[in-house]
Design a protein around this motif. Structure first.
Motif, mmCIF file in Angstrom:
data_model
loop_
_atom_site.group_PDB
_atom_site.id
_atom_site.type_symbol
_atom_site.label_atom_id
_atom_site.label_comp_id
_atom_site.label_asym_id
_atom_site.label_seq_id
_atom_site.Cartn_x
_atom_site.Cartn_y
_atom_site.Cartn_z
ATOM 1 N N THR A 229 0.828 -1.219 0.000
ATOM 2 C CA THR A 229 0.000 0.000 0.000
ATOM 3 C C THR A 229 0.856 1.260 0.000
ATOM 4 O OG1 THR A 229 -0.139 0.287 2.427
ATOM 5 C CG2 THR A 229 -1.714 -1.232 1.384
ATOM 6 N N ASP A 234 -0.325 -0.482 -8.651
ATOM 7 C CA ASP A 234 -1.762 -0.736 -8.702
ATOM 8 C C ASP A 234 -2.273 -1.320 -7.393
ATOM 9 O OD1 ASP A 234 -1.936 0.185 -11.277
ATOM 10 O OD2 ASP A 234 -1.872 -1.804 -12.210
ATOM 11 N N LYS A 236 -1.798 -0.326 -4.527
ATOM 12 C CA LYS A 236 -2.176 0.741 -3.598
ATOM 13 C C LYS A 236 -3.667 1.034 -3.675
ATOM 14 C CE LYS A 236 -0.587 5.272 -2.068
ATOM 15 N NZ LYS A 236 0.444 6.327 -2.248
ATOM 16 N N SER A 237 -4.281 0.801 -4.817
ATOM 17 C CA SER A 237 -5.708 1.059 -4.994
ATOM 18 C C SER A 237 -6.515 -0.230 -5.118
ATOM 19 C CB SER A 237 -5.940 1.932 -6.223
ATOM 20 O OG SER A 237 -5.413 1.311 -7.388
ATOM 21 N N ASN A 238 -5.932 -1.337 -4.664
ATOM 22 C CA ASN A 238 -6.617 -2.630 -4.708
ATOM 23 C C ASN A 238 -7.313 -2.856 -3.370
ATOM 24 O OD1 ASN A 238 -7.374 -5.322 -4.752
ATOM 25 N ND2 ASN A 238 -5.541 -5.983 -5.843
ATOM 26 N N PRO A 239 -8.654 -2.892 -3.336
ATOM 27 C CA PRO A 239 -9.358 -3.039 -2.058
ATOM 28 C C PRO A 239 -9.041 -4.331 -1.330
ATOM 29 C CG PRO A 239 -10.876 -3.291 -3.915
ATOM 30 C CD PRO A 239 -9.591 -2.793 -4.478
ATOM 31 N N TYR A 242 -6.489 -3.985 1.540
ATOM 32 C CA TYR A 242 -6.999 -3.405 2.779
ATOM 33 C C TYR A 242 -7.997 -4.347 3.447
ATOM 34 C CZ TYR A 242 -4.860 0.573 0.500
ATOM 35 O OH TYR A 242 -3.961 1.397 -0.132
ATOM 36 N N ARG A 303 -11.250 1.655 3.960
ATOM 37 C CA ARG A 303 -10.444 1.927 2.769
ATOM 38 C C ARG A 303 -10.788 0.931 1.654
ATOM 39 N NH1 ARG A 303 -6.492 5.512 4.606
ATOM 40 N NH2 ARG A 303 -6.401 5.518 6.891
ATOM 41 N N ASN A 306 -14.200 1.990 0.233
ATOM 42 C CA ASN A 306 -14.072 3.225 -0.535
ATOM 43 C C ASN A 306 -13.487 2.965 -1.922
ATOM 44 O OD1 ASN A 306 -14.177 6.226 -0.584
ATOM 45 N ND2 ASN A 306 -11.948 6.052 -0.717
ATOM 46 N N LEU A 307 -12.466 2.107 -1.995
ATOM 47 C CA LEU A 307 -11.831 1.788 -3.279
ATOM 48 C C LEU A 307 -12.743 0.926 -4.149
ATOM 49 C CD1 LEU A 307 -8.230 1.086 -1.970
ATOM 50 C CD2 LEU A 307 -8.902 2.951 -3.493
ATOM 51 N N ALA A 310 -15.335 3.044 -5.757
ATOM 52 C CA ALA A 310 -14.775 3.931 -6.780
ATOM 53 C C ALA A 310 -14.665 3.254 -8.144
ATOM 54 C CB ALA A 310 -13.403 4.429 -6.333
ATOM 55 N N ASP A 311 -14.730 1.930 -8.182
ATOM 56 C CA ASP A 311 -14.626 1.203 -9.449
ATOM 57 C C ASP A 311 -15.672 0.096 -9.478
ATOM 58 O OD1 ASP A 311 -13.886 0.050 -11.810
ATOM 59 O OD2 ASP A 311 -11.739 -0.007 -11.360
#
Length: 411
Positions: A229, A234, A236-239, A242, A303, A306-307, A310-311
């Motif tokens: 993270t 990529d 870092k934005s992989n749910p 988290y 987190r 949220n991610l 977003a997608d």
């Protein structure tokens, strides 16, 4: 008797002389056999232009035969001198061609195994590639350090290649962090990463995920997931990263809550006042640790949610709904109500993520009041039934969120 010996020695001497004479005559005959020289020389000249490997090998062998037979002959001096200079070059060129052909065959075997998802073949040929050409094909390390991720995330789960994946993912991290060159790209085929940071993120994520869900060792995987993270990758934005960290805290909440249950049940009406106070203080401390761990879990799941939101194309509704349900359950366990849920989640994701390797900070809530019995004083802040059993989290992330691309695995 002496006469017999004298004649015998003379006979041996004459035999030796004739033998030497015969050898000399034989050598002279070889050099004088110009027809044989011409035939063997013409054979070499015919084979010399051949460019296939068998033809080149025959030319080298013929050249060696010519030198062995006629290298000392004056009549063969021109060709012999040529061969003495040319044969070493021919042998070196032949070795280069043979090595190149073997190399191409090995690389073809690796590529074919990769395209057909023959992972045993990928590992056997890939390890041979790295053994023979470690600097030229260091990118193969990234392939061998990736395979176990999707296989562990598959249904049914396959863990056959996890130990090899862990080994090479760790080697890849070491090489990347040491600044070793990966050329021409960071990986091969479906296991190609955008750049060094992206490759580092995925190697850390792969190791963490396998420890979490392939080896059931969340503690071991935690540092790798957190590292993934912190990189421009990529991951870092992989749910799922988290969510996995949240699942670790979730398990800790359940363990701590069970311990609180045991401690509450251990309170006795006839406990001495000092013993009763010690038990209450211990319960309060443990509850504060439950609170802190619950908020750490909420932070991680918030987190992830949220991610995922977003997608929505990549992360389908069922996955997002599952995250939301777990997050709500954790929030309700922590605060005993749902009031302020959305605002709390929104504020949480704006803060830097705490390092899960750091000890959890206990959070003690203000005491709402106490109840007194004839022999003990107990807190009414934490009923056992409130914290003992949060809703169970998923054993592993949804498949649609586990692959490198974040989309369902392609069959």
């Amino acid at each position: 008797m002496k006469t017999i010996f004298r004649y015998t020695n003379t006979g041996l001497l004459m035999a030796a002389i004739f033998a030497v004479g015969a050898m000399t005559i034989f050598a002279q005959d070889t050099c004088e056999d110009t027809e044989a020289q011409t035939t063997l020389g013409d054979k070499f000249r015919a084979e010399y232009p051949l460019r296939d490997i068998p033809g080149r090998k025959r030319a080298v062998e013929t050249g060696k035969q010519f030198l062995e037979k006629y290298g000392a002959c004056e009549s063969a001096k021109d060709l012999s001198d040529y061969l003495k200079t040319t044969l070493p070059i021919m042998e070196n060129n032949l070795k280069t061609i043979v090595d190149a052909e073997a190399k191409n065959a090995l690389l073809l075997r690796f590529d074919t195994a990769l395209k057909t998802k023959n992972w045993d073949g990928v590992y056997s040929s890939g390890k041979e590639v790295l053994q023979k050409y470690p600097d030229e094909f260091r990118l193969v390390t990234l392939v061998l350090g990736s395979i176990g991720l999707d296989e562990t995330a598959s249904t049914p789960r396959v863990t056959k290649w996890n130990d090899e994946t862990l080994r090479f993912a760790k080697q890849a991290i070491a090489d990347l962090e040491a600044g070793k060159e990966f050329k021409p790209t960071f990986g091969v085929g479906q296991f190609t990463y955008k750049n060094k940071e992206d490759a580092l993120g995925w190697m850390n994520y792969t190791i963490g995920y396998i420890y979490f869900f392939g080896k059931d060792d969340k503690k071991q995987g935690l540092s790798y997931l957190y590292k993934s993270t912190q990189l421009a990758s990529d991951t870092k934005s992989n749910p799922v990263v988290y969510q996995s960290i949240g699942a670790y805290y979730f398990d800790e909440v359940r363990k701590l809550a069970a311990e609180v249950d045991v401690m509450i049940k251990d309170q006795k009406a006839d406990d001495a006042e000092d013993i009763a106070k010690q038990k209450v203080d211990a319960i309060k401390a443990k509850v504060a640790l439950v609170n802190g761990t619950s908020e750490a879990a909420i932070d991680a799941y918030a987190r992830a949610l949220n991610l995922a939101k977003a997608d929505p194309v990549k992360y389908k509704g069922d996955y997002t709904n599952s995250l939301n349900k777990i997050l709500q359950d954790l929030y309700n366990v922590r605060f005993g109500k749902m009031t302020g849920f959305d605002a709390f989640v929104a504020a949480t994701v704006k803060k830097p993520m705490p390092n899960p390797l750091d000890p959890v900070t206990p959070i003690a809530d203000p005491e709402p009041g106490t109840t007194t019995t004839s022999s003990t004083t107990t807190t009414s802040t934490t009923p056992a039934s409130t914290i003992a059993k949060p809703a169970s989290g998923p054993s592993k992330p949804a498949t649609s969120a586990t692959t490198k691309s974040g989309t369902p695995k392609k069959q």
